[in-house]
Design an enzyme around this catalytic site. Structure first.
Site, PDB file in Angstrom:
ATOM      1  N   CYS A 112     -10.636  -3.418  -4.448  1.00 52.11           N
ATOM      2  CA  CYS A 112      -9.618  -4.372  -4.921  1.00 52.11           C
ATOM      3  C   CYS A 112     -10.263  -5.659  -5.419  1.00 52.11           C
ATOM      4  CB  CYS A 112      -8.613  -4.661  -3.809  1.00 52.11           C
ATOM      5  SG  CYS A 112      -7.548  -3.238  -3.474  1.00 52.11           S
ATOM      6  N   ASN A 155       0.838  -1.208   0.000  1.00 52.64           N
ATOM      7  CA  ASN A 155       0.000   0.000   0.000  1.00 52.64           C
ATOM      8  C   ASN A 155       0.874   1.260   0.000  1.00 52.64           C
ATOM      9  OD1 ASN A 155       0.587  -0.887   2.664  1.00 52.64           O
ATOM     10  ND2 ASN A 155      -1.055   0.328   3.537  1.00 52.64           N
ATOM     11  N   CYS A 200      -4.115   0.737  -2.613  1.00 51.01           N
ATOM     12  CA  CYS A 200      -4.014  -0.518  -1.861  1.00 51.01           C
ATOM     13  C   CYS A 200      -2.933  -1.419  -2.464  1.00 51.01           C
ATOM     14  CB  CYS A 200      -5.333  -1.284  -1.903  1.00 51.01           C
ATOM     15  SG  CYS A 200      -6.666  -0.508  -0.999  1.00 51.01           S
ATOM     16  N   CYS A 205     -10.146  -5.083   0.200  1.00 49.06           N
ATOM     17  CA  CYS A 205     -11.318  -4.204   0.219  1.00 49.06           C
ATOM     18  C   CYS A 205     -12.167  -4.426  -1.044  1.00 49.06           C
ATOM     19  CB  CYS A 205     -10.885  -2.744   0.305  1.00 49.06           C
ATOM     20  SG  CYS A 205     -10.261  -2.069  -1.248  1.00 49.06           S
ATOM     21  N   GLU A 224      -3.055  -4.596  -3.091  1.00 51.74           N
ATOM     22  CA  GLU A 224      -3.554  -5.538  -4.098  1.00 51.74           C
ATOM     23  C   GLU A 224      -3.620  -4.875  -5.465  1.00 51.74           C
ATOM     24  OE1 GLU A 224      -4.793  -4.788  -1.175  1.00 51.74           O
ATOM     25  OE2 GLU A 224      -5.801  -6.485  -0.218  1.00 51.74           O
ATOM     26  N   GLU A 235       0.255   5.198   0.702  1.00 52.24           N
ATOM     27  CA  GLU A 235      -0.709   6.188   1.183  1.00 52.24           C
ATOM     28  C   GLU A 235      -0.352   7.594   0.687  1.00 52.24           C
ATOM     29  OE1 GLU A 235      -1.050   5.616   5.442  1.00 52.24           O
ATOM     30  OE2 GLU A 235      -2.247   3.800   5.108  1.00 52.24           O
TER      31      GLU A 235
END
Ligand code: THU
Length: 132
Positions: free
Chosen positions: A94, A47, A58, A91, A60, A49
């Site tokens: 993803c 990830n 993310c 999530c 993934e 940010e």
């Protein structure tokens, strides 16, 4: 802990190593993901940010984007490594992005403590968006 086959071990290790590179100064929550491509290559992501929180990427989706950039669009398995118990699932965004490329996909959900859960994309997102 459940016995893993070698490939699962390698995939989880790749996700764990990717997790070490996570840029998560805002949440402090590091995620690593690794995709096993049809040809056997393993492509990972972490990830990333952003201070504009909605711009966060993310792990993934980074792994998928890296894989697609390298020409991979068929995948055999995904591993995700987080800290916390139970290990977290990807999530919804993803999952939808995974569903773009995979009708179904075995997913290994692992945590840094060594617990591994097995699930499938179809279980986590039974009805992905599709306009066909
Ligand atoms: N995160 C992921 O990397 N993957 C997910 O599927 C869910 C959340 C990241 C985004 C953010 O950096 C942190 O976890 C907390 O939400």
């Amino acid at each position: 802990m459940q016995k893993l086959d070698d490939l699962d071990d390698r995939l989880i290790l790749a996700a764990q190593q990717a997790r070490d590179g996570a840029y998560a100064p805002y949440s402090g929550y590091k995620v690593g993901a690794a995709l096993l491509c049809e040809n056997g290559d393993i492509i990972s992501g972490c990830n990333v940010e952003n201070r504009s929180y909605g711009a966060t990427l993310c792990a993934e989706r980074i792994a998928i984007a890296r894989a697609v950039c390298l020409g991979h669009i068929s995948f055999d398995k995904l591993a995700v490594v987080t800290d916390g118990d139970p290990p977290a699932t990807p999530c919804g965004i993803c999952l939808q992005v995974l569903a773009e490329f995979c009708k179904d996909l075995p997913i290994l959900l692992a945590n840094v403590q060594g617990r591994v859960l097995r699930t499938r994309l179809k279980n986590l997102l039974p009805a992905p968006f599709d306009f066909k």
